[in-house]
Design a protein around this motif. Structure first.
Motif, PDB file in Angstrom:
ATOM      1  N   UNK A 152       0.829  -1.215   0.000  1.00  0.00           N
ATOM      2  CA  UNK A 152       0.000   0.000   0.000  1.00  0.00           C
ATOM      3  C   UNK A 152       0.856   1.254   0.000  1.00  0.00           C
ATOM      4  N   UNK A 153       1.895   1.266   0.841  1.00  0.00           N
ATOM      5  CA  UNK A 153       2.708   2.484   0.986  1.00  0.00           C
ATOM      6  C   UNK A 153       3.640   2.718  -0.189  1.00  0.00           C
ATOM      7  N   UNK A 154       4.229   1.654  -0.714  1.00  0.00           N
ATOM      8  CA  UNK A 154       5.201   1.844  -1.802  1.00  0.00           C
ATOM      9  C   UNK A 154       4.523   2.019  -3.157  1.00  0.00           C
ATOM     10  N   UNK A 155       3.403   1.336  -3.391  1.00  0.00           N
ATOM     11  CA  UNK A 155       2.736   1.434  -4.691  1.00  0.00           C
ATOM     12  C   UNK A 155       2.219   2.839  -4.972  1.00  0.00           C
ATOM     13  N   UNK A 201      11.542   4.820  -4.723  1.00  0.00           N
ATOM     14  CA  UNK A 201      11.187   4.444  -3.356  1.00  0.00           C
ATOM     15  C   UNK A 201      12.235   3.511  -2.763  1.00  0.00           C
ATOM     16  N   UNK A 202      12.539   3.709  -1.476  1.00  0.00           N
ATOM     17  CA  UNK A 202      13.412   2.813  -0.710  1.00  0.00           C
ATOM     18  C   UNK A 202      12.572   2.246   0.422  1.00  0.00           C
ATOM     19  N   UNK A 203      12.281   0.952   0.371  1.00  0.00           N
ATOM     20  CA  UNK A 203      11.371   0.347   1.340  1.00  0.00           C
ATOM     21  C   UNK A 203      12.058  -0.609   2.283  1.00  0.00           C
ATOM     22  N   UNK A 204      11.706  -0.491   3.549  1.00  0.00           N
ATOM     23  CA  UNK A 204      12.213  -1.437   4.554  1.00  0.00           C
ATOM     24  C   UNK A 204      11.074  -2.348   4.971  1.00  0.00           C
ATOM     25  N   UNK A 205      11.249  -3.648   4.753  1.00  0.00           N
ATOM     26  CA  UNK A 205      10.229  -4.622   5.145  1.00  0.00           C
ATOM     27  C   UNK A 205      10.869  -5.992   5.278  1.00  0.00           C
ATOM     28  N   UNK A 206      10.348  -6.785   6.186  1.00  0.00           N
ATOM     29  CA  UNK A 206      10.869  -8.129   6.391  1.00  0.00           C
ATOM     30  C   UNK A 206      10.435  -9.049   5.252  1.00  0.00           C
ATOM     31  N   UNK A 207      11.143 -10.169   5.104  1.00  0.00           N
ATOM     32  CA  UNK A 207      10.762 -11.186   4.135  1.00  0.00           C
ATOM     33  C   UNK A 207       9.376 -11.713   4.475  1.00  0.00           C
ATOM     34  N   UNK A 208       8.543 -11.912   3.449  1.00  0.00           N
ATOM     35  CA  UNK A 208       7.214 -12.458   3.679  1.00  0.00           C
ATOM     36  C   UNK A 208       6.131 -11.410   3.848  1.00  0.00           C
ATOM     37  N   UNK A 250      14.607  -2.416  -1.946  1.00  0.00           N
ATOM     38  CA  UNK A 250      13.989  -3.016  -0.770  1.00  0.00           C
ATOM     39  C   UNK A 250      15.061  -3.690   0.076  1.00  0.00           C
ATOM     40  N   UNK A 251      14.885  -3.597   1.385  1.00  0.00           N
ATOM     41  CA  UNK A 251      15.892  -4.120   2.298  1.00  0.00           C
ATOM     42  C   UNK A 251      15.242  -4.428   3.646  1.00  0.00           C
ATOM     43  N   UNK A 252      15.766  -5.427   4.351  1.00  0.00           N
ATOM     44  CA  UNK A 252      15.245  -5.733   5.688  1.00  0.00           C
ATOM     45  C   UNK A 252      15.593  -4.609   6.657  1.00  0.00           C
ATOM     46  N   UNK A 253      16.722  -3.930   6.389  1.00  0.00           N
ATOM     47  CA  UNK A 253      17.128  -2.769   7.197  1.00  0.00           C
ATOM     48  C   UNK A 253      17.632  -1.674   6.259  1.00  0.00           C
ATOM     49  N   UNK A 254      17.192  -0.452   6.490  1.00  0.00           N
ATOM     50  CA  UNK A 254      17.710   0.677   5.706  1.00  0.00           C
ATOM     51  C   UNK A 254      18.816   1.339   6.532  1.00  0.00           C
ATOM     52  N   UNK A 255      19.953   0.664   6.547  1.00  0.00           N
ATOM     53  CA  UNK A 255      21.097   1.151   7.324  1.00  0.00           C
ATOM     54  C   UNK A 255      21.675   2.416   6.684  1.00  0.00           C
ATOM     55  N   UNK A 256      22.607   3.050   7.382  1.00  0.00           N
ATOM     56  CA  UNK A 256      23.269   4.244   6.855  1.00  0.00           C
ATOM     57  C   UNK A 256      23.947   3.918   5.521  1.00  0.00           C
ATOM     58  N   UNK A 257      24.563   2.742   5.449  1.00  0.00           N
ATOM     59  CA  UNK A 257      25.264   2.313   4.233  1.00  0.00           C
ATOM     60  C   UNK A 257      24.292   2.156   3.060  1.00  0.00           C
ATOM     61  N   UNK A 290      16.862   8.684  -7.517  1.00  0.00           N
ATOM     62  CA  UNK A 290      16.400  10.051  -7.712  1.00  0.00           C
ATOM     63  C   UNK A 290      15.499  10.486  -6.548  1.00  0.00           C
ATOM     64  N   UNK A 291      16.122  11.011  -5.484  1.00  0.00           N
ATOM     65  CA  UNK A 291      15.385  11.470  -4.285  1.00  0.00           C
ATOM     66  C   UNK A 291      14.372  10.430  -3.811  1.00  0.00           C
ATOM     67  N   UNK A 292      14.847   9.222  -3.571  1.00  0.00           N
ATOM     68  CA  UNK A 292      13.970   8.115  -3.179  1.00  0.00           C
ATOM     69  C   UNK A 292      13.235   8.415  -1.875  1.00  0.00           C
ATOM     70  N   UNK A 293      11.928   8.150  -1.891  1.00  0.00           N
ATOM     71  CA  UNK A 293      11.130   8.302  -0.662  1.00  0.00           C
ATOM     72  C   UNK A 293      11.324   7.063   0.205  1.00  0.00           C
ATOM     73  N   UNK A 294      11.568   7.294   1.480  1.00  0.00           N
ATOM     74  CA  UNK A 294      11.840   6.202   2.416  1.00  0.00           C
ATOM     75  C   UNK A 294      10.530   5.708   3.032  1.00  0.00           C
ATOM     76  N   UNK A 295      10.314   4.398   2.964  1.00  0.00           N
ATOM     77  CA  UNK A 295       9.128   3.774   3.564  1.00  0.00           C
ATOM     78  C   UNK A 295       9.600   2.683   4.518  1.00  0.00           C
ATOM     79  N   UNK A 296       9.198   2.774   5.776  1.00  0.00           N
ATOM     80  CA  UNK A 296       9.617   1.792   6.778  1.00  0.00           C
ATOM     81  C   UNK A 296       8.384   1.102   7.350  1.00  0.00           C
TER      82      UNK A 296
END
Length: 277
Positions: free
Chosen positions: A29-32, A41-48, A191-198, A208-214
């Motif tokens: 819902x949030x990323x679409x 978009x840069x999304x943080x979410x667990x597998x599944x 997409x990543x399980x954690x949006x670390x500093x790296x 291009x100015x990715x919106x962060x979704x956690x």
């Protein structure tokens, strides 16, 4: 949020309905709402949690809306979308989901990774492909032979970015991103399980100015599971494992290893010591 309420083409909605999806998970819902609008978009979410469907639905929607670009050379293979995954298992799972969700979109999708016939993969790419699902190493190997271009990439997806870093693929991924269409000429999703500093630094550099979704997991740990961690040197691991198996008396055990060779060596050691492995 129902999928029908979003700006998704009919052909994609048909595929969504056929796989049995009705409502969006939180990450979808949030990323679409962001990516369907053509924003990064840069999304943080667990597998599944449904992130694979989130980026595939957006990818299909974008490709369907845009006209197929004219190629300068008639024999030049130019994929329109690129999905980068850290492991062949994940790449194959993404392909399976893409074939189901994109059933009515009529895109040529190919999974490219190590461990399978080199020439067969090469010939399939040469025939022509719209969507490439890849692990970094094998893609670079093919790309350096210059029989296809990455300059026509309209949609880029990087899945499980934290694992790409952990497994040492980050330099390979940077090389790929330096050779595809510039960040302002494509839609990018990470997409990543954690949006670390790296990971976020990587986003600022290549997106291009990715919106962060956690999306925070409802529960990080299942209540009924007892967890322990042991900090030991590599030479002490085997003795500790044998000690734990003897102490716990666990007849049913799963052991995860980092490499195939390590798993085979461990199997031999355990079998030699009387464990059915």
């Amino acid at each position: 949020t129902k999928f029908e309420s979003l700006d998704i083409p009919e052909l994609v909605l048909k595929g969504i309905e056929e796989v049995g999806f009705n409502f969006c998970t939180p990450i979808r819902a949030k990323t679409l709402t962001i990516s369907l609008d053509g924003k990064d978009v840069a999304g943080q979410a667990q597998t599944g949690t449904g992130k694979t469907a989130a980026f595939l639905i957006s990818l299909f929607s974008h490709l369907l809306r845009k006209e197929v670009p004219e190629l300068k050379r008639s024999d030049w293979v130019a994929p329109r979308a690129l999905i980068i995954a850290p492991t062949r298992e994940l790449a194959r799972q993404i392909l399976k989901d893409a074939n189901a969700l994109g059933k009515y979109c009529n895109f040529k999708t190919l999974c490219v990774h190590g461990g399978i016939d080199y020439e067969k993969q090469k010939n399939k790419i040469k025939i022509g492909v719209d969507i490439l699902i890849v692990t970094p190493g094998r893609l670079i190997d093919f790309y350096k032979q210059k029989f296809f271009s990455l300059k026509s990439i309209e949609v880029l997806v990087i899945d499980e970015a934290d694992r790409l870093f952990d497994m040492g693929f980050i330099q390979d991924t940077r090389y790929i991103l330096r050779n595809i269409a510039p960040y302002n000429k494509r839609v990018s999703m990470l997409f990543s399980a954690t949006l670390s500093h790296q990971v976020m630094e990587f986003c600022y550099e290549h997106m291009n100015n990715a919106e962060k979704v956690v999306i925070e997991p409802e529960k990080i740990v299942v209540d009924e599971v007892e967890q322990s961690i042991y900090h030991v040197g590599s030479t002490e691991k085997l003795n500790l494992l044998f000690g734990l198996l003897k102490k716990e008396g666990a007849e049913k055990t799963i052991i995860f290893c980092n490499t195939k060779r390590e798993a085979e060596n461990l199997e031999a050691q355990l079998s030699h010591n009387g464990y059915k492995t």
